[in-house]
Every structure is written in structure tokens, then in C-alpha cells.
Write a protein that holds these residues in place. Sequence first.
Motif, PDB file in Angstrom:
ATOM      1  N   ASN A  27      24.213  13.835   7.292  1.00 31.78           N
ATOM      2  CA  ASN A  27      25.420  14.263   6.554  1.00 31.78           C
ATOM      3  C   ASN A  27      26.044  15.486   7.219  1.00 31.78           C
ATOM      4  OD1 ASN A  27      25.498  12.296   4.642  1.00 31.78           O
ATOM      5  ND2 ASN A  27      24.601  13.535   2.991  1.00 31.78           N
ATOM      6  N   LYS A  53      27.845  14.293  10.162  1.00 36.00           N
ATOM      7  CA  LYS A  53      28.998  13.467   9.785  1.00 36.00           C
ATOM      8  C   LYS A  53      30.144  14.315   9.225  1.00 36.00           C
ATOM      9  CE  LYS A  53      28.586  10.296   6.344  1.00 36.00           C
ATOM     10  NZ  LYS A  53      28.216   9.009   5.739  1.00 36.00           N
ATOM     11  N   TYR A  54      29.791  15.297   8.372  1.00 40.16           N
ATOM     12  CA  TYR A  54      30.839  16.070   7.693  1.00 40.16           C
ATOM     13  C   TYR A  54      31.194  17.372   8.403  1.00 40.16           C
ATOM     14  CZ  TYR A  54      30.194  12.518   4.148  1.00 40.16           C
ATOM     15  OH  TYR A  54      30.117  11.313   3.510  1.00 40.16           O
ATOM     16  N   ASP A 114      25.609  23.609   7.627  1.00 43.75           N
ATOM     17  CA  ASP A 114      26.610  23.124   8.591  1.00 43.75           C
ATOM     18  C   ASP A 114      27.885  23.934   8.465  1.00 43.75           C
ATOM     19  OD1 ASP A 114      28.643  21.913   6.871  1.00 43.75           O
ATOM     20  OD2 ASP A 114      27.126  20.387   6.382  1.00 43.75           O
ATOM     21  N   PHE A 170      28.646   8.540  -5.716  1.00 50.09           N
ATOM     22  CA  PHE A 170      29.725   9.523  -5.621  1.00 50.09           C
ATOM     23  C   PHE A 170      30.121   9.767  -4.170  1.00 50.09           C
ATOM     24  CE2 PHE A 170      31.670  13.590  -4.990  1.00 50.09           C
ATOM     25  CZ  PHE A 170      32.698  13.537  -5.908  1.00 50.09           C
ATOM     26  N   ARG A 171      31.392   9.637  -3.897  1.00 53.19           N
ATOM     27  CA  ARG A 171      31.929   9.916  -2.569  1.00 53.19           C
ATOM     28  C   ARG A 171      33.218  10.669  -2.775  1.00 53.19           C
ATOM     29  NH1 ARG A 171      33.208   7.215   1.536  1.00 53.19           N
ATOM     30  NH2 ARG A 171      31.813   8.512   2.751  1.00 53.19           N
ATOM     31  N   GLU A 172      33.387  11.745  -2.015  1.00 50.16           N
ATOM     32  CA  GLU A 172      34.612  12.512  -2.210  1.00 50.16           C
ATOM     33  C   GLU A 172      35.831  11.712  -1.752  1.00 50.16           C
ATOM     34  OE1 GLU A 172      36.432  16.893  -1.954  1.00 50.16           O
ATOM     35  OE2 GLU A 172      34.823  16.411  -0.580  1.00 50.16           O
ATOM     36  N   LEU A 231      28.137   4.966   1.599  1.00 49.74           N
ATOM     37  CA  LEU A 231      28.073   4.287   0.300  1.00 49.74           C
ATOM     38  C   LEU A 231      27.975   5.262  -0.869  1.00 49.74           C
ATOM     39  CD1 LEU A 231      25.590   1.354   1.069  1.00 49.74           C
ATOM     40  CD2 LEU A 231      28.062   1.236   0.823  1.00 49.74           C
ATOM     41  N   GLY A 232      27.769   6.539  -0.555  1.00 54.09           N
ATOM     42  CA  GLY A 232      27.604   7.500  -1.644  1.00 54.09           C
ATOM     43  C   GLY A 232      26.247   7.371  -2.297  1.00 54.09           C
ATOM     44  N   GLY A 245      23.165   8.245  -0.314  1.00 49.69           N
ATOM     45  CA  GLY A 245      22.178   9.070   0.384  1.00 49.69           C
ATOM     46  C   GLY A 245      21.710  10.264  -0.437  1.00 49.69           C
ATOM     47  N   LEU A 246      22.642  11.027  -0.972  1.00 54.57           N
ATOM     48  CA  LEU A 246      22.257  12.236  -1.722  1.00 54.57           C
ATOM     49  C   LEU A 246      21.603  11.877  -3.049  1.00 54.57           C
ATOM     50  CD1 LEU A 246      25.144  14.812  -1.146  1.00 54.57           C
ATOM     51  CD2 LEU A 246      22.826  14.852  -0.238  1.00 54.57           C
TER      52      LEU A 246
END
Length: 598
Positions: free
Chosen positions: A499, A502-503, A527, A545-547, A558-559, A561-562
Motif C-alpha cells: 500500500n 502504491k499510494y 510513506d 472501503f476504497r477512497e 478491492l478494498g 487488504g486493510l
Amino acid sequence: MKIHLEDETKLSGKVLRYISEGAIVLDKAWTIRYINKLALQLFRKGKTEVLGKNIWKVFPKYKLSESGRRYQLAMQLGKPDHFLTQDIKKQKWFAVDVFPVDASLIIFFRDITTYKNASDTLSKNERRLSALLDKSWSVTTLVDRTGKRLYTTSSIKKVLGFNPRDNIGDDAFTFVHPEDAERVKKIFSESLKYPEKVFTGEYRVKNKQGEYQWLEATLTNMLNDPDIQALVVNYHNITSRRNIEEQLKKSEERFRTLIQQSADAIQLISAEGRIMYSSDSIERVLGYTPQEVQGYTGVPYLHPDDAPKFYKAFSQLLQNPDKTVTLEYRVKHKNGSWIWVEATGKNHLSNPVIGAIVGNFRDITKRKQLEQQKDEFMGMVSHELKTPVTSLKAFAQVLQRQFVEAGDKNAATLLGKMDIQINKLTSLIADLLDATKLDAGKLHFHEKLYSFNKMAEEIIEEVQRTTIQHKISITGKIQKNIFGDRERIGQVLTNLLTNAIKYSPKAKKIIVHFTATRNEIRCCVEDFGIGIAKEKQQKIFERFFRESGFMEDTFPGLGLGLYVSSEIVKRQGGRIWVKSEKGKGSTFCFALPIRKKQ
Ligand code: ADP
């Protein structure tokens, strides 16, 4: 006082000397012929100073005074006179009786100062009392035993618009509302039987404008009181109060209907968990009528597996009056089947109007079944996908090796890229599978003692290989071995690192911080990427949940992982959290307790 003045002999000094009043006898020429002792005292004169002298000479001021004028008039007209007067200094009051007898005038006077003052006070009090009654918003009416009005205080003008004298002599029942008349008359005749007993009642009467007004009245039979000899009615206008009560009743009825018609069952529960009230709709949800569950402590037929979380939520409610607590649990329907309900509770115990915990719950069995079907389907799909993807990966690796050996660099590179994509696919499928396992309670942990530091270094090295742009550095070190699932915790760290990469598409570094206290170890991944807005920070650990939403492809995912990571950490007895600032970067941390063994 009565003295027979005709009998002249009685005017002898002997009589006058002993009477308790001052007495003076004057002849026609206004000469003082007789004066008694009391009169001398009152005038503060000696006998020789006045006897045989002209009264106007002795008391010059009197000739023109009101008293003097009345003496002269009495003498002139030959008519007795009686009046009240004050002494010159205005300190005393006298009652004066003047009697012209033949050619002379007899004057009696007595000091009435004390009596006069007392009667002045009395009438002042009376005035006060009647002002009170008249200015008051309550009306007092006296009626006789037949119900005829004898007297009404002038406050009736304010209360009903009538003049106090308007209806004197009328039947007091004339203006009473026909629907109330019988009741009022009954009370009236009761009152005739019980003197001095106070009767109360509410009824309607017509005011001067012809509108009915609600009155609250008391009725007392004072016929036997010699000073009153009437029935005393005292009333005030309560129309606005009645209107408010009426409106309240209506709105209460409206709300009650709303509650009864609602699909949700609503309950009022005491601090001890006793059901004080249930809406009728409870029957639609549970099959039981409100009466059947009334007084029950706890949830009727709560599923034993859900009891602990239910009582935990209930104690949360008791402790936090401001919090709304929502919970899903199973209860047994009257027909014997288990149903899922979603309940929301709020503590209104300290609200004097409600004084209870307000709970409402609805049947979510269908929703739960659908969710379960969906989860099963997801589990099945990801499971079915996993096998071909694993084979695909194996074939791609074999092919790549063969192309390398055959010296076909181009094809080997393409197959290398394919491998990376297959890896992404594998991890997405793994997340899906884990999430479904978590929901079904089927995620199992294989716990053992392991070196956190070593595990973390391996993961960091592995992830570092997937990026050239980012440099992952480490601060701190964890010396201790910990007890838990090495693979799963490794999965959490991998997720946080991927993450972080990625972010933070523009950043060059990622820092992993290791710290340890006596009881726990901590691992933070920092990060310098896009960051997360404050209001989203709690939500990102929720499932799906995905922003950026599913359809935006800036940051694919897919929202899950966390969600999976946080569940793993929590089930290992730890905590997970984030500190982040939009546009500046994020630091995801997790802490795990140092356990030797479970
Ligand atoms: P995914 O990354 O597959 O969307 P995750 O559960 O890993 O799902 O993350 C959920 C959401 O949290 C992401 O969609 C993203 O909006 C946000 N997020 C996670 N990690 C970071 C990070 N390091 N920086 C910024 N946003 C993040």
C-alpha cells in the motif's frame, strides 16, 4: 346612648358629672351654663375659665369651624345633630351629639380615636381584599341554594367578558355547556348536602362572545356561615391549558400510531434490562405480543452464542448515555425459528420524560441470508480461481526458464511481466479468500514462537524487489521472539508495504520503524504519498472501503487488504491504527502483545 332629654331634672349636674362622655350645656346667648369634668379635661380648661362665659370667646376658633357651624344650625332649626369631628390639632376623633332642648343646647362628645383608627384599617383591608379579587384572574361568585347568582367579583370581565352586575339573579347554570350541565348540577346538589366541603371540577361555559371556555372551579357550601350565607364558586379559565393538553394528546396518539405501524419493533428498557414497553410491531418481528414480553428481563430467547456480545453492548449503553449502540444478534421467533435482528439502542435513562433505554430492532434474516450466500459465492469463486492461477504461474515460470535457455530474451521479458501480473492476481485472490474465511470464522492461525525481526527483514527484502523507485529503510530493531502466526503477520506487513508503494507514486522512500516495550512490539510503515483525509481514516479498515471507488483505476484494488490485516492483528490480540495527513503521507502501525504461549 339614649338620654331622655325631655326630663329636665335629669340634666342636673349629678347625672352629667358621672356619664362617660363630655357634656356642655349652652343657653341661647351661647353662654356655657354647665360643663362636666370630662369635658374640662378634654379642653384642658379650669371650671372658672369657662363657666358663665360665652363659648365663642373661650374657644374663638370654633365659631367658624364645621362643628361651630353645626351647633349654630342645630340651635337655629331646633333639630338634633350627630357628626364626627377632629380636634384642632387633628390628633383625636370625636363623636358629637347635639340636642337643642327648649332654649338651650346640650352637646355630648366622646373620644372615638381608637375605634376610628381600627375601623379605618379594617376598611383598608377590605379594599385590599376586594382589589385582589377584582384584579385576580380567578372569579368568585356567590350563589344561593337554588343556584341564583348573588354576587360576582369584577374579574369576571377579564375572564368571561361579562360585567359583574350583568347576570345577578340569573340561574348560574344557564351558560354551562349542555354536555357538562348534568355533571355540574350533580356536584351542586352534593355540595348542598355537605356544608364547607370543597368540590372541584372542570367544565365549559359560554363567554360573552358566545364561545365556550374551559373553567376549573371549586364549590364550597358556606350557607351556614352567617357572614356569607351562600355557596362560593371560585373559577379560572383553563381553555389554553386544555387546548395544549388536547394537542399533546393528539400528537401522542400520532406518534403512537407511527410507532405501532413501523416495521421496527420499539422497546423501552429499564437500567436492569427489564422490558417496560414494547410497540405492537414486536409481534410482526418476533411473533410475541407486547404483553407476552412485558416485564421480561433481557432479550427473550436470545441465541446463547450472541449473549456475551449483547450484554457487552448493553453495558456500553449504560456507561455512555450519548452513544447509539448498534448490534446484530439472533433471537428465537415464537414459531421456533432463529431470526437475525439488527438492534439500535440509546440510553435515555436520565431524561425525565423517557427514563428508559430506547431500543428498536428489525428482522434482518433475509439480508443476512443474502450476505451469507454472497460470501459463500465469493469464497467459492476465489477458491476456484486459485487453482488455475497457481498452475498458470507455474507454467509461466517453466516457459520463462525455457526461453532464457533458448536465448529468446524478448519472450523471456514478456513472460517475466506476465509473472508480475499473475502475482497481483494471486494476491487479489488471496485477499478475497481470506476475507470470506474471516467472515465465516474460518480463518485459522498456526501459532509458534518466531523472530519478528527476521520475518520482517525477509518481507521487506521481498517487497523491495518489486520496486525500483522506492527505497525501504528500517529504524530500530526487535530483539525478542514473539508467539503468533508468522505467516499471517508477514501478510499484514506485506500489505502495509505494498500500500505504501502504491499510494506514494511520486515518493522515493518508505521507512519501517520497529520499537518494543515490555509488553508489546510495534511496527510502523511510513510513506510520503497521497495521505488520507481525517474523516476517512477510521473507515479504511472496513471491508470493501476504497477512497477512490471501484471503477477508478488510478489505484487498483478491492478494498480488502486493510480489512484482512486489521482482522488478523486483532485476532492476534493486537491493535492497528493510522496517522496520516492528506497530501503528505501516512504512517500505518500495528502493535502485538509479547506472548510466550497461549
Ligand atoms: P486497496 O488498496 O485494495 O484499495 P486496502 O484495504 O489495502 O484496499 O486499502 C483501503 C483504502 O485505504 C485504499 O483504497 C486507499 O484509499 C486507502 N489507503 C490504504 N493505504 C494507504 C496509504 N498508504 N496511503 C494512502 N491511502 C491508503
